[in-house]
Design a protein around this motif. Sequence first.
Motif, mmCIF file in Angstrom:
data_model
loop_
_atom_site.group_PDB
_atom_site.id
_atom_site.type_symbol
_atom_site.label_atom_id
_atom_site.label_comp_id
_atom_site.label_asym_id
_atom_site.label_seq_id
_atom_site.Cartn_x
_atom_site.Cartn_y
_atom_site.Cartn_z
ATOM 1 N N SER A 98 0.747 -1.048 -0.030
ATOM 2 C CA SER A 98 0.057 -0.081 -0.296
ATOM 3 C C SER A 98 0.896 1.192 -0.017
ATOM 4 O O SER A 98 0.529 2.470 -0.531
ATOM 5 C CB SER A 98 -0.983 0.079 1.140
ATOM 6 O OG SER A 98 -0.338 0.040 2.360
ATOM 7 N N ASP A 426 -9.683 -4.170 0.631
ATOM 8 C CA ASP A 426 -8.404 -4.601 -0.038
ATOM 9 C C ASP A 426 -8.200 -4.151 -1.465
ATOM 10 O O ASP A 426 -8.954 -4.554 -2.298
ATOM 11 C CB ASP A 426 -8.462 -6.085 -0.028
ATOM 12 C CG ASP A 426 -7.201 -6.695 -0.660
ATOM 13 O OD1 ASP A 426 -6.105 -6.051 -0.974
ATOM 14 O OD2 ASP A 426 -7.140 -8.141 -1.001
ATOM 15 N N SER A 428 -5.055 -4.230 -2.965
ATOM 16 C CA SER A 428 -4.033 -4.762 -3.440
ATOM 17 C C SER A 428 -3.849 -5.058 -5.244
ATOM 18 O O SER A 428 -3.036 -5.049 -5.700
ATOM 19 C CB SER A 428 -3.640 -6.016 -2.718
ATOM 20 O OG SER A 428 -4.565 -7.075 -2.847
#
Length: 679
Positions: A98, A426, A428
Motif C-alpha cells: 500500500s 483490499d 492490492s
Amino acid sequence: MKRLLFPAVVTGLALLTSCDNKSGKVPEVNDPIVAHIDSSIAPGENFFLFANNNWFKKYPIPSSEKSNGIFRTIQDTINESVRKICESSAAEQSAKGSNKQIGDYYFSGMDTLNIERTGVKPLSELLGMIGGISDQRTLVHTMAVLQSKGIGNSFGFYITQDDKNSSRYAPYLVQSDLGLPDRDYYFNTDARTANIRKEYALHLKAMFAYLGKDAQTAASAAASILKLENAFAAASRKMEDLRDPYKNYNKKSVAELGTITPLIDWKDVFTTYGINNIDSVVVGQPEFFTALDNQIKSTPLADWKAYLEWQVLNTYANYLNKGIEDQNFYFFSTVIDGVKERKPRWKDVVENTDGALGELIGQVYVDEYLPKGTKEKLLEIGNSIRDVYAGHIKKLDWMSEATKEKALSKLAKITMKVGYPDKWKDLSSVDVSRSSYVENAMAIGKWRFEYMAAKYGKPVDKKEWDMYPQTYNAYYNPANNEICVPACNIIVPGFEGRMPDDAVLYGIIGGSTFGHEITHGFDDQGSQYDENGNLNEWWTKEDREKFTARTKLIVEQYDNYVVLDSLHVRGENTQGENIADLGGVVMGYEAFKKTKQGQSKELFNGYTADQRFFLAYAYAWMVNRTDASIAKQIMSDVHSPAEFRINGPLSDVDQFYTAFNIKKGDKMWRDEDKRVRIW
C-alpha cells in the motif's frame, strides 16, 4: 451528511494556526468561542455574524478557495497530514504494498513533465471505442463498457441494499448526472444561470479543441451535447421530488424493464458490468428511462459519440495536461463557484490521491495521527445524546404511545460507527504506477465499479464504511440504521492540546454532530425506514399526519430566507437537513444542561453557560462562501447555507431567546406559535 468536529484530546495534534490572512487559516487564540464575536452586531440581528464575523473580517476567503471557515481550516490540517503520508511514501523507492501504491499515485500526479508529454494519449483507446459505434446496439454496449470503467453517462447504475429488504443487495437504475450541477441550470431564466449556460457552451467547445477538433467540429459537438443534456434534464425529477423514497422505488423485472426501454439490451448491459442472474431492478425514475430510449432512437449517432467523448474527457480532466486542467478549473471553479486562482499543485494531487486511495492512507493516518481513546470519547458523547433523545421522545405531547415505543426501539438500535473501520478494504489488485496519472485514476474507477458489482448476491456487509477516517464529514445510513463519525473529527481549532469545556463539546460534537445525525433517522426521509432499515411505515396514520404538519412548518420557515439578491432557500429540498439541525441543537442543549457547567450560574469568559453553548453551536458552522458558491448551493445542495444552519434552528429554540434576550422586533425573533417543534 454533514461536516462535523471533535476536540483534540492529546497534545500531539498539530494545527497550523499562526499564518497570515492570505492563507485563510484560523489564528491562535486562547478562546475562539469569544475571540470570533463581532460585538458591533446584536445577537438578535444575525447570530451567525454576531458569533463569527470577527473571524470573517480577519480571514477573508482565499482566492484559491470557494469558502473559508472552520471546515476549510480543518481540511487544510488534514491535507498537511495526508501530504506527509504521500511524500514519505513517494520517497521510498523500495516501498511495497500500500505504501508503494500511495507513493506511485502521488508521484504520477506531481510529474507534470510526463503529464504534458502524454497529453490525451491515454484516452485514445476509450475514444477509439466510441468512434467505432456503428448502430444503436453498439451505442448501448459502449455506454455500459464506459460505466464499468467508472465513467458515468446517460443513466446511473449501482448496487446497494434494497430499500424494502435491507438484508439483500439490489441493483438500482436512476436518472443520469448532468454536465451542469442540477437540472434547473438548463431552464432557469435569471441572468446568473443564463450566463452559466453560455459559459458552458464555450467550455465544451474549448475542451473539444484539446481533443484536436477544429473549431466547426468542436462547436457542433458542443451543440449536440447541450441538446442531449437538455432532453435528459427535462426528463429528470427535481431534487425535491427525489426526496420521496416510495415514489423513487419502482421494482421491475428485467422483462418489464425491457418494455420501458425496448432499444436497450439489459442482459448485455448487466453482463458487461460483470453481473449475472439479475432478475429484478429498482428503477428510480421510470419516465427518465422512457425518455432515454426515445433519445437512443431519435438522436444521431454522431451526437451520441460527441456526448460520450465528453463524458470521458470530463471524467479525467483533472488528470490531464495543464491546458485541459486550466479550462476545467475556469468553468467548474471560477464560473460555477467564484474561485479566482488555482491551488498549489500539491494540494490538488494530495486531495486526488486521498480520494482514490483513502482506504490505504487512512490506515497510516490512524497509526500516526490519531490520538488514543478517540473511539471511546466519541461513543461516550454519542451515547449521552442518545439517552437524552430517548427521554425527549418519551415526553413528546403529539406522538402516541404506540409510535413512541417503535421510535424508542429504532433509536436504541442505531449503530454508531466511530473513528475508523475494524476491517479495511483490499485494494492490492489495483495497478498503480508512476508512469501515468490518468491511467492510475482509470484503474481506481474500474476497481470501484467492480467492487460494487461484486456485492450482488452476497450477504450484506453491515461493517462496511462509506467514508475514510480522514474524511471530514459524517453520515446517517437508513438501510443499516447507523451513523458514522470518522476519526479526523477530533480536531477543533483553538483547542490544541487541551480539552474544550462542555459547552463546546456539546454544542459541536453533541449537537451539530451526534444529535444531527441521529435526527436524520427521524427526518422526513429517515423516519420512513424502520428499526431494521426497511422502507416500512411504522407510524400510526394520525402520528404521521401530525409529523408532516410540523415538517411543513419548517419548510415554510426556510422558504422565507433570502440570500444574495433574490434566491430563496429551498425549504422542501433542505427540510431533512433543517430538521436534523433543529433536532441536533435541541438534544445537544439538553445533554449539556446535565453537565456541571450546564448547571452552573458562573460566567465563562464573560458569558453564561447557555450563551456559551449557543456560541459553540455557531462555531460549528463558521463558514463563509463566495456568492457564486452560495448560488450553486441553493440550486443543487440539500443543505441550507451556513448562516441559516445557525439562525434557522436557533430561532426555534426558546432557551436561545432567553440566553440572549431576543425581543419581538429583532430579526431573529419568531412568534412562539410559529416556532417549529418536532423532536
